[in-house]
Design a protein around this motif. Sequence first.
Motif, PDB file in Angstrom:
ATOM      1  N   VAL A  87       0.832  -1.211   0.000  1.00  0.00           N
ATOM      2  CA  VAL A  87       0.000   0.000   0.000  1.00  0.00           C
ATOM      3  C   VAL A  87       0.868   1.264   0.000  1.00  0.00           C
ATOM      4  N   GLY A  88       0.287   2.363  -0.471  1.00  0.00           N
ATOM      5  CA  GLY A  88       1.029   3.607  -0.566  1.00  0.00           C
ATOM      6  C   GLY A  88       0.916   4.442   0.690  1.00  0.00           C
ATOM      7  N   PRO A 107       8.009  -0.050   2.219  1.00  0.00           N
ATOM      8  CA  PRO A 107       7.603  -1.378   2.716  1.00  0.00           C
ATOM      9  C   PRO A 107       8.698  -2.428   2.606  1.00  0.00           C
ATOM     10  N   TRP A 108       9.556  -2.340   1.580  1.00  0.00           N
ATOM     11  CA  TRP A 108      10.557  -3.392   1.372  1.00  0.00           C
ATOM     12  C   TRP A 108      11.979  -2.940   1.712  1.00  0.00           C
ATOM     13  N   THR A 109      12.095  -1.794   2.384  1.00  0.00           N
ATOM     14  CA  THR A 109      13.407  -1.316   2.815  1.00  0.00           C
ATOM     15  C   THR A 109      13.438  -1.242   4.337  1.00  0.00           C
ATOM     16  N   PRO A 110      14.139  -2.161   5.003  1.00  0.00           N
ATOM     17  CA  PRO A 110      14.174  -2.134   6.470  1.00  0.00           C
ATOM     18  C   PRO A 110      14.885  -0.885   6.970  1.00  0.00           C
ATOM     19  N   VAL A 111      14.260  -0.203   7.898  1.00  0.00           N
ATOM     20  CA  VAL A 111      14.822   0.996   8.499  1.00  0.00           C
ATOM     21  C   VAL A 111      14.683   0.879  10.016  1.00  0.00           C
ATOM     22  N   GLY A 161       9.047  -1.670   8.206  1.00  0.00           N
ATOM     23  CA  GLY A 161       8.986  -2.454   6.980  1.00  0.00           C
ATOM     24  C   GLY A 161       7.853  -3.454   7.039  1.00  0.00           C
ATOM     25  N   ARG A 162       7.333  -3.804   5.853  1.00  0.00           N
ATOM     26  CA  ARG A 162       6.203  -4.733   5.802  1.00  0.00           C
ATOM     27  C   ARG A 162       6.627  -6.120   6.272  1.00  0.00           C
ATOM     28  N   VAL A 183      -1.024  -1.512   7.106  1.00  0.00           N
ATOM     29  CA  VAL A 183      -1.110  -0.148   6.590  1.00  0.00           C
ATOM     30  C   VAL A 183       0.298   0.438   6.496  1.00  0.00           C
ATOM     31  N   PRO A 184       0.452   1.681   6.001  1.00  0.00           N
ATOM     32  CA  PRO A 184       1.788   2.251   5.881  1.00  0.00           C
ATOM     33  C   PRO A 184       2.514   2.358   7.223  1.00  0.00           C
ATOM     34  N   ASP A 185       3.839   2.317   7.141  1.00  0.00           N
ATOM     35  CA  ASP A 185       4.737   2.516   8.287  1.00  0.00           C
ATOM     36  C   ASP A 185       4.626   1.417   9.338  1.00  0.00           C
TER      37      ASP A 185
END
Length: 476
Positions: free
Chosen positions: A109-110, A118-122, A130-131, A449-451
């Motif tokens: 989702v945006g 979503p696919w970049t671990p931070v 990340g998702r 959802v995001p974040d």
Amino acid sequence: MAVVEQKSVRETVVSTWINEVVPSLSGLVAIPALSPAFDADWAASGHLAAAVEHVKTFIAGRDLPGVSIEVVQLEGRSPVLFVDVPATAGATGKPTVLMYGHLDKQPPVGGWSEGLDPWTPVIRDGRLYGRGSVDDGYSGYAAVSALEAVRAAGGEHAHTVVLLETGEESGSPDLPAYVEHLSARLGEVGLVVCLDAGGMDYERLWLTTSLRGMLHLTVTVQLLATAQHSGLASGVVASSFRVLRQLLERIESGETGEIKLAELNVEVPASRLAEIEAVAEVAPEKLQTAFPLVSGGRTMSEDALELLLNNYWRPTLSIIGADGFPLPANAGNVLRESTTLTLSFRLPPTAEAGPALAAVKRVLTTDVPYGASVTIHEDAQAENGWNAPEEAPWLSAALRRVSDEVFGRPHRAAGMGGSIPFMGLLGEKYPQAQFLVTGACGADSNIHVPDEWLNLDYAQQVTEAVAHILDAHARS
């Protein structure tokens, strides 16, 4: 009765998470392992297989003597990772511990915040973004880390199986077949540990003691053979939307949201009501502030107990899809021939989903206004909820200990408004088993959802608590 030494457990858990788990879990976040419901070409894309292989590689490097790690995949079904860990010497003959999690993910989702993806671990402020970080990629890591910590501290654990599926976000359609396929290797299950849950805050251990069931169906109402000019036909022919609205009013009060059908309502057990009252005292405003309401928006009630009962034990209806409508920019003065809505019901944990679905179908198709045609689409689903069995004395004692020594405050038990289909399945298959449904998800973890993010310190505490409970089960 002796118990495993706490300091050693904590040191092992913290070290394992910092040095081993976080780097590997970050790699798992980077894999876009969408659940099959969201990726029709999942087998060709290979992302689910990559996620399974990634976690398999991590577990293969752990200090678990005699461990067997296998990717099991039945024909036409998404794979599961099956990890079999023999009992320690002092716990042979104890019933099996089944530890559950999943590796598939919701769509990205945006709307992710700046610097997040979503696919970049931070990692930021003790959170792994990340998702799939908290829902529920960390679960397999927590499970094997808890087992390692027990062994490192000289504790005991029974024969333990870690089962990580790849279809939970699709409703776990393949899981019953896998449980049956692996039943001989599971043996007698005495404790189920599910790490796909959480609670209201990160200050204590939260247990999930009930899950709502679900109905999902799509209904189409049609009155016209073809669409007509609204100026000519309105007032003569009723709109299909109004007919469907009348039918839905038979089920749900448009004013209060109350579900009117007896088959979808139950009496809340006294023990569960007491749990909910305790949660309302601990977190009286959590549900009122947990969701991003618009300016001036309000929740359905300002009473914490009412909101908790609504979410845990009362049926609800959500309209989650629609068809037959043009986009507003393309909407002409037309009386449309049909209206289609997808209805999603959440059922009380002890409601019977089959009779509930039959009742909904009956009221939607009986004495339909104006003789309109009503079609219930063939993909209707009905899933029972789950209500935990009475807590065994050994588990109660273990929970008091970890609440005091790991978290420093009493644990709380509550329901969950969503569903984990696996729990209902296991509750039926292993009626004598104890259930520990917990996890690191908080009310603000942004699953689906995001974040989306995982509280790393809290995940370590949950892992530590699970280690102590595994030891307590082995010694019970």
